[in-house]
Scaffold this active site. Structure first.
Site, short mmCIF file in Angstrom:
data_model
loop_
_atom_site.label_atom_id
_atom_site.label_comp_id
_atom_site.label_asym_id
_atom_site.label_seq_id
_atom_site.Cartn_x
_atom_site.Cartn_y
_atom_site.Cartn_z
N HIS A 165 0.80 -1.23 0.00
CA HIS A 165 0.00 0.00 0.00
C HIS A 165 0.83 1.28 0.00
O HIS A 165 0.28 2.37 -0.04
CB HIS A 165 -0.96 0.02 1.19
CG HIS A 165 -0.27 0.24 2.50
ND1 HIS A 165 0.37 -0.75 3.17
CD2 HIS A 165 -0.11 1.36 3.24
CE1 HIS A 165 0.89 -0.28 4.29
NE2 HIS A 165 0.62 1.01 4.36
C1 UD1 Z 1 -2.22 5.07 6.41
C2 UD1 Z 1 -0.91 5.45 7.07
C3 UD1 Z 1 0.12 4.34 6.85
C4 UD1 Z 1 -0.43 3.01 7.29
C5 UD1 Z 1 -1.72 2.73 6.54
C6 UD1 Z 1 -2.34 1.41 6.91
C7 UD1 Z 1 -0.45 7.86 7.14
C8 UD1 Z 1 0.44 8.92 6.63
N1 UD1 Z 1 -0.36 6.67 6.54
O1 UD1 Z 1 -1.98 5.02 5.01
O2 UD1 Z 1 1.27 4.64 7.62
O3 UD1 Z 1 0.52 2.00 7.02
O4 UD1 Z 1 -2.64 3.79 6.88
O5 UD1 Z 1 -3.46 1.17 6.13
O6 UD1 Z 1 -1.21 8.10 8.06
N2 UD1 Z 1 -9.33 4.55 2.23
C9 UD1 Z 1 -10.56 3.96 2.15
N3 UD1 Z 1 -11.11 3.52 3.32
C10 UD1 Z 1 -10.53 3.70 4.53
C11 UD1 Z 1 -9.29 4.32 4.58
C12 UD1 Z 1 -8.69 4.74 3.43
O7 UD1 Z 1 -11.12 3.77 1.10
O8 UD1 Z 1 -11.12 3.27 5.53
C13 UD1 Z 1 -8.68 4.98 0.98
C14 UD1 Z 1 -8.99 6.38 0.61
O9 UD1 Z 1 -9.13 6.44 -0.76
C15 UD1 Z 1 -7.74 7.13 0.99
C16 UD1 Z 1 -6.66 6.09 0.80
O10 UD1 Z 1 -7.29 4.84 1.11
O11 UD1 Z 1 -7.54 8.27 0.23
C17 UD1 Z 1 -5.49 6.28 1.69
O12 UD1 Z 1 -5.88 6.34 3.05
P1 UD1 Z 1 -5.01 7.21 4.13
O13 UD1 Z 1 -5.56 7.05 5.49
O14 UD1 Z 1 -4.81 8.58 3.62
O15 UD1 Z 1 -3.60 6.56 4.07
P2 UD1 Z 1 -3.18 5.04 3.98
O16 UD1 Z 1 -2.60 4.83 2.64
O17 UD1 Z 1 -4.25 4.11 4.44
#
Ligand code: UD1
Length: 391
Positions: free
Chosen positions: A211
């Site tokens: 990811h």
């Molecule tokens: C975050 C953490 C990362 C961790 C990861 C575990 C930061 C900087 N990064 O990254 O360190 O390893 O979580 O998963 O905080 N999304 C959904 N549903 C959700 C959550 C996210 O669809 O419940 C999608 C959204 O499109 C979002 C993308 O995933 O834009 C990224 O989510 P985000 O929380 O920004 O960062 P992660 O890549 O999950």
């Protein structure tokens, strides 16, 4: 604090990897008669598969508050958490704020608390990849500078903090609370029918998770990874529970999958633990999975150029293979060439120091003694044996 009132500790969680790190600490704090932990969910992760299922499976209670920040750019997400958490602190200030890991929720809540002069504790402090192109590294450095109680999972983390000028009196080497969760739930995970559901047999499949933006956001790099995984899947089944970020990028690529490559939704804690535990090998770019495979003795190939968890390479089963997906095939081939008895030997390797299932209790003991100093002696009595963990 008046006699009879409890000292309140706000325990912050936001994203998937926070839940398993905080649950053991929350449990141990809840067991103290003079401490009242409150669970605050920032809502950084909100899908049932990224959040709800972990609360259910880890036995975490319904959060006292959900800030419901959702997804956004780093700046907007961090700013929203900062604003909403600050309002909460103003309304009902706790005696201490406890954050975990390195996600945006961690740094935002630490900052809000520090500006209000509320002491901050950081679970999983001191890890460093020395690579500031990763947002998590920035979050780690800033959170540690703001923290008053720095709880480290390993001795390299202690040295990283000391090298940044942090007072050693604030640093507590307590072990790894995420491994507390693993040890507590492993048997329940093993008794599930996860392998049957996927049609897999023990040690005859690989598990993949990816990811990191550096791996999945660039279409060329993601295509090359998928090509390497298709090739691996021709040798043994590959289960790939895809993070929402990765799933969205894969959909855009429209890449054809291959027989043997099983792409599925993100799994719950117990199913994923069961899959890792019985896997022949794991390919990942996650931080936590490097540690979990080390605790399980399962070979792990990390598709990154660096790691903030060097102990998993030095004392565990992790191997950094760099960011070129072409490295996956040969490195996996080396593991597949091993006899099953060699793999069993790896599973018997002792875990790193203090990855013993009691880190959460150690953290709770230190925090309880700090928020209710007049009761420190009573509180420590029950934990004395497990707390012998000087820096
Ligand atoms: C975050 C953490 C990362 C961790 C990861 C575990 C930061 C900087 N990064 O990254 O360190 O390893 O979580 O998963 O905080 N999304 C959904 N549903 C959700 C959550 C996210 O669809 O419940 C999608 C959204 O499109 C979002 C993308 O995933 O834009 C990224 O989510 P985000 O929380 O920004 O960062 P992660 O890549 O999950």
């Amino acid at each position: 604090m008046n006699a009879g009132t409890k000292a309140e500790i706000a325990c912050v969680v936001g994203a998937r990897p926070n839940f398993m790190k905080m649950a053991p600490v929350f449990d141990a704090l809840r067991a103290h008669p003079h401490v009242q932990p409150r669970l605050i969910h920032t809502g950084q992760h909100y899908d049932a598969a990224m959040s709800r299922v972990f609360f259910d499976e880890l036995g975490l209670p319904e959060p006292d508050v959900n800030l419901e920040v959702g997804s956004a750019t780093h700046a907007i997400q961090t700013a929203r958490i900062l604003e909403r958490f600050d309002a909460l602190l103003e309304e009902s200030p706790p005696q201490l704020v406890l954050v975990a890991g390195d996600v945006n929720s961690t740094v935002a809540c630490a900052l809000a608390a520090a500006k209000r002069m509320i002491p901050v504790g950081h679970v999983e402090s001191g890890l460093r990849s020395h690579d500031r192109s990763m947002p998590e590294e920035i979050n780690r450095i800033v959170t540690d500078q703001l923290s008053d109680f720095l709880f480290t999972p390993s001795l390299d983390a202690v040295e990283n903090l000391a090298a940044e000028g942090i007072d050693r009196a604030k640093i507590h080497f307590v072990g790894n609370s995420m491994i507390d969760s693993l040890r507590k739930h492993l048997r329940a995970a093993q008794s599930r029918s996860t392998l049957e559901r996927f049609g897999l047999s023990r040690a005859r499949y690989a598990v993949v998770t990816l990811h990191r933006p550096s791996n999945v956001d660039d279409p060329d790099s993601l295509s090359a990874i998928l090509e390497a995984l298709r090739s691996l899947a021709s040798r043994l089944p590959v289960v790939f529970p895809a993070h929402p970020r990765t799933a969205a990028r894969m959909e855009r690529l429209g890449s054809a999958l291959a027989p043997g490559l099983i792409v599925c939704e993100p799994l719950g804690y117990l199913d994923f633990l069961a899959l890792m535990d019985a896997a022949r090998l794991v390919v990942t770019d996650s931080g936590g999975i490097q540690e979990e495979t080390t605790a399980l003795g399962v070979p792990c190939l990390t598709l990154r150029d660096n790691t903030e968890r060097p102990i998993t390479v030095l004392e565990g089963t992790n191997r950094l293979i760099g960011s070129d997906p072409a490295a996956i095939g040969p490195a996996a081939g080396e593991i597949l060439a091993l006899e099953p008895s060699d793999l069993d030997e790896a599973q018997g390797t002792p875990a790193p120091a203090l990855w013993d299932g009691h880190a959460g209790e150690r953290i709770a003991t230190i925090l309880a003694a700090s928020v209710i100093p007049d009761r420190a002696n009573d509180i420590n009595a029950g934990f004395e044996k497990k707390s012998q963990a000087p820096v």
